[in-house]
Design a protein around this motif. Sequence first.
Motif, mmCIF file in Angstrom:
data_model
loop_
_atom_site.group_PDB
_atom_site.id
_atom_site.type_symbol
_atom_site.label_atom_id
_atom_site.label_comp_id
_atom_site.label_asym_id
_atom_site.label_seq_id
_atom_site.Cartn_x
_atom_site.Cartn_y
_atom_site.Cartn_z
ATOM 1 N N LYS A 89 0.851 -1.199 0.000
ATOM 2 C CA LYS A 89 0.000 0.000 0.000
ATOM 3 C C LYS A 89 0.883 1.244 0.000
ATOM 4 C CE LYS A 89 -4.042 -2.086 0.782
ATOM 5 N NZ LYS A 89 -5.319 -1.871 0.244
ATOM 6 N N ASP A 90 0.278 2.356 -0.333
ATOM 7 C CA ASP A 90 0.996 3.633 -0.375
ATOM 8 C C ASP A 90 1.367 4.069 1.040
ATOM 9 O OD1 ASP A 90 2.095 6.016 -1.204
ATOM 10 O OD2 ASP A 90 0.160 7.019 -1.456
ATOM 11 N N LYS A 91 2.646 4.412 1.219
ATOM 12 C CA LYS A 91 3.122 4.817 2.533
ATOM 13 C C LYS A 91 3.725 6.219 2.517
ATOM 14 C CE LYS A 91 7.282 1.977 1.850
ATOM 15 N NZ LYS A 91 8.090 2.813 1.101
ATOM 16 N N ARG A 92 3.622 6.904 1.392
ATOM 17 C CA ARG A 92 4.288 8.201 1.253
ATOM 18 C C ARG A 92 3.778 9.250 2.230
ATOM 19 N NH1 ARG A 92 3.613 8.595 -5.095
ATOM 20 N NH2 ARG A 92 1.699 7.628 -4.382
ATOM 21 N N ARG A 93 2.473 9.264 2.470
ATOM 22 C CA ARG A 93 1.910 10.274 3.378
ATOM 23 C C ARG A 93 2.433 10.058 4.810
ATOM 24 N NH1 ARG A 93 -4.345 12.118 4.213
ATOM 25 N NH2 ARG A 93 -3.837 13.711 5.705
ATOM 26 N N SER A 94 2.476 8.815 5.231
ATOM 27 C CA SER A 94 2.994 8.518 6.568
ATOM 28 C C SER A 94 4.490 8.820 6.659
ATOM 29 C CB SER A 94 2.734 7.058 6.940
ATOM 30 O OG SER A 94 1.356 6.857 7.148
ATOM 31 N N GLU A 95 5.225 8.513 5.598
ATOM 32 C CA GLU A 95 6.652 8.835 5.591
ATOM 33 C C GLU A 95 6.871 10.341 5.682
ATOM 34 O OE1 GLU A 95 8.658 5.196 3.042
ATOM 35 O OE2 GLU A 95 7.651 6.802 1.936
ATOM 36 N N ALA A 96 6.072 11.114 4.960
ATOM 37 C CA ALA A 96 6.196 12.568 4.999
ATOM 38 C C ALA A 96 5.844 13.104 6.389
ATOM 39 C CB ALA A 96 5.292 13.201 3.942
ATOM 40 N N ARG A 97 4.820 12.550 6.968
ATOM 41 C CA ARG A 97 4.408 12.983 8.309
ATOM 42 C C ARG A 97 5.483 12.629 9.347
ATOM 43 N NH1 ARG A 97 -1.443 11.482 10.767
ATOM 44 N NH2 ARG A 97 -1.398 12.961 12.476
ATOM 45 N N LEU A 98 6.087 11.471 9.196
ATOM 46 C CA LEU A 98 7.161 11.064 10.091
ATOM 47 C C LEU A 98 8.374 11.980 9.916
ATOM 48 C CD1 LEU A 98 7.650 8.844 12.196
ATOM 49 C CD2 LEU A 98 8.641 7.453 10.390
ATOM 50 N N GLN A 99 8.662 12.345 8.683
ATOM 51 C CA GLN A 99 9.764 13.271 8.412
ATOM 52 C C GLN A 99 9.491 14.634 9.040
ATOM 53 O OE1 GLN A 99 12.685 12.509 7.185
ATOM 54 N NE2 GLN A 99 13.376 14.603 7.486
ATOM 55 N N ASP A 100 8.239 15.093 8.967
ATOM 56 C CA ASP A 100 7.859 16.363 9.607
ATOM 57 C C ASP A 100 8.108 16.310 11.110
ATOM 58 O OD1 ASP A 100 7.088 17.374 7.152
ATOM 59 O OD2 ASP A 100 4.933 17.061 7.499
ATOM 60 N N LEU A 101 7.804 15.175 11.715
ATOM 61 C CA LEU A 101 8.033 15.019 13.160
ATOM 62 C C LEU A 101 9.529 15.050 13.469
ATOM 63 C CD1 LEU A 101 5.460 12.224 14.123
ATOM 64 C CD2 LEU A 101 5.311 14.672 14.618
ATOM 65 N N ARG A 102 10.326 14.413 12.620
ATOM 66 C CA ARG A 102 11.787 14.429 12.806
ATOM 67 C C ARG A 102 12.317 15.851 12.707
ATOM 68 N NH1 ARG A 102 12.035 9.479 9.337
ATOM 69 N NH2 ARG A 102 12.287 7.775 10.808
ATOM 70 N N GLU A 103 11.852 16.583 11.709
ATOM 71 C CA GLU A 103 12.296 17.966 11.517
ATOM 72 C C GLU A 103 11.842 18.872 12.662
ATOM 73 O OE1 GLU A 103 10.952 18.983 7.597
ATOM 74 O OE2 GLU A 103 12.389 17.615 6.651
ATOM 75 N N ALA A 104 10.747 18.498 13.304
ATOM 76 C CA ALA A 104 10.263 19.265 14.456
ATOM 77 C C ALA A 104 11.068 18.941 15.714
ATOM 78 C CB ALA A 104 8.780 18.988 14.695
ATOM 79 N N GLY A 105 11.994 17.990 15.602
ATOM 80 C CA GLY A 105 12.887 17.689 16.711
ATOM 81 C C GLY A 105 12.477 16.528 17.590
ATOM 82 N N LEU A 106 11.501 15.754 17.180
ATOM 83 C CA LEU A 106 11.116 14.591 17.985
ATOM 84 C C LEU A 106 12.132 13.465 17.788
ATOM 85 C CD1 LEU A 106 7.252 14.439 17.493
ATOM 86 C CD2 LEU A 106 8.477 14.848 19.615
ATOM 87 N N PRO A 107 12.642 12.899 18.871
ATOM 88 C CA PRO A 107 13.636 11.821 18.763
ATOM 89 C C PRO A 107 12.960 10.483 18.460
ATOM 90 C CG PRO A 107 13.210 12.325 21.065
ATOM 91 C CD PRO A 107 12.386 13.294 20.237
ATOM 92 N N LEU A 108 12.685 10.241 17.197
ATOM 93 C CA LEU A 108 11.919 9.059 16.809
ATOM 94 C C LEU A 108 12.718 7.761 16.879
ATOM 95 C CD1 LEU A 108 9.902 10.594 13.863
ATOM 96 C CD2 LEU A 108 9.108 10.080 16.162
ATOM 97 N N GLN A 109 14.065 7.866 16.839
ATOM 98 C CA GLN A 109 14.858 6.639 16.929
ATOM 99 C C GLN A 109 14.728 6.019 18.316
ATOM 100 O OE1 GLN A 109 15.753 9.103 14.956
ATOM 101 N NE2 GLN A 109 16.004 7.920 13.093
ATOM 102 N N GLN A 110 14.476 6.850 19.323
ATOM 103 C CA GLN A 110 14.395 6.368 20.702
ATOM 104 C C GLN A 110 12.966 6.001 21.093
ATOM 105 O OE1 GLN A 110 15.861 9.965 22.247
ATOM 106 N NE2 GLN A 110 18.002 9.489 21.893
ATOM 107 N N GLN A 111 12.026 6.191 20.201
ATOM 108 C CA GLN A 111 10.638 5.906 20.534
ATOM 109 C C GLN A 111 10.390 4.413 20.563
ATOM 110 O OE1 GLN A 111 7.637 8.015 18.239
ATOM 111 N NE2 GLN A 111 7.240 9.035 20.174
ATOM 112 N N PRO A 112 9.545 3.976 21.507
ATOM 113 C CA PRO A 112 9.205 2.553 21.549
ATOM 114 C C PRO A 112 8.315 2.172 20.372
ATOM 115 C CG PRO A 112 7.943 3.773 23.179
ATOM 116 C CD PRO A 112 8.904 4.738 22.556
#
Length: 183
Positions: free
Chosen positions: A148-171
Amino acid sequence: MASVAFPRKRLRRNFTAETIAKRSRAFEQFLSHLHSIDEIRRSPEFLEFFFLPDLQAAQRLTCTGMYREALATWANAYRLQDRLGVCSSGRFLLTLAGLAVCHQELDQLSEAHGCCEQALQLLEAQGSHPLLGPFLQAHIHLAWKVGKDKRRSEARLQDLREAGLPLQQQPSLKECLIKEPLE
């Protein structure tokens, strides 16, 4: 409350089908009366009375790896919350997380993907939520698996990364589900 009367207890025959049916009808009448009062109907305590035991049981089953049994319990909690109209609560998101995790563990990837999609739609309006990152990561992984298409979720995740959320450490979604205290 004057119109609600429970059948009196007796010294004997408390467990006959007739007595149990009468007490059950009286309890339904009592709950209907409570539900008719707006402040009570919307109170978290009243609502959780119906589905919190299922959430707790489903969480225990999920923690012990009994995914098939947990799935049935998560599904029941989902139906109850849906009927009670509390689909925007944090408990409902936790229920979707439980459904997604169990479906994924049982190799029902399309169903797991659908649960993630529903959760992300609910989280659309929220800028930040503890489950947003884990749901996005699970959605991306599942979308890739089911084609399935995952581009929207990838873009949203990238936005969160750019906002400074430490996603690598998220459970992961499963870790969030297991760690969530349900009292």
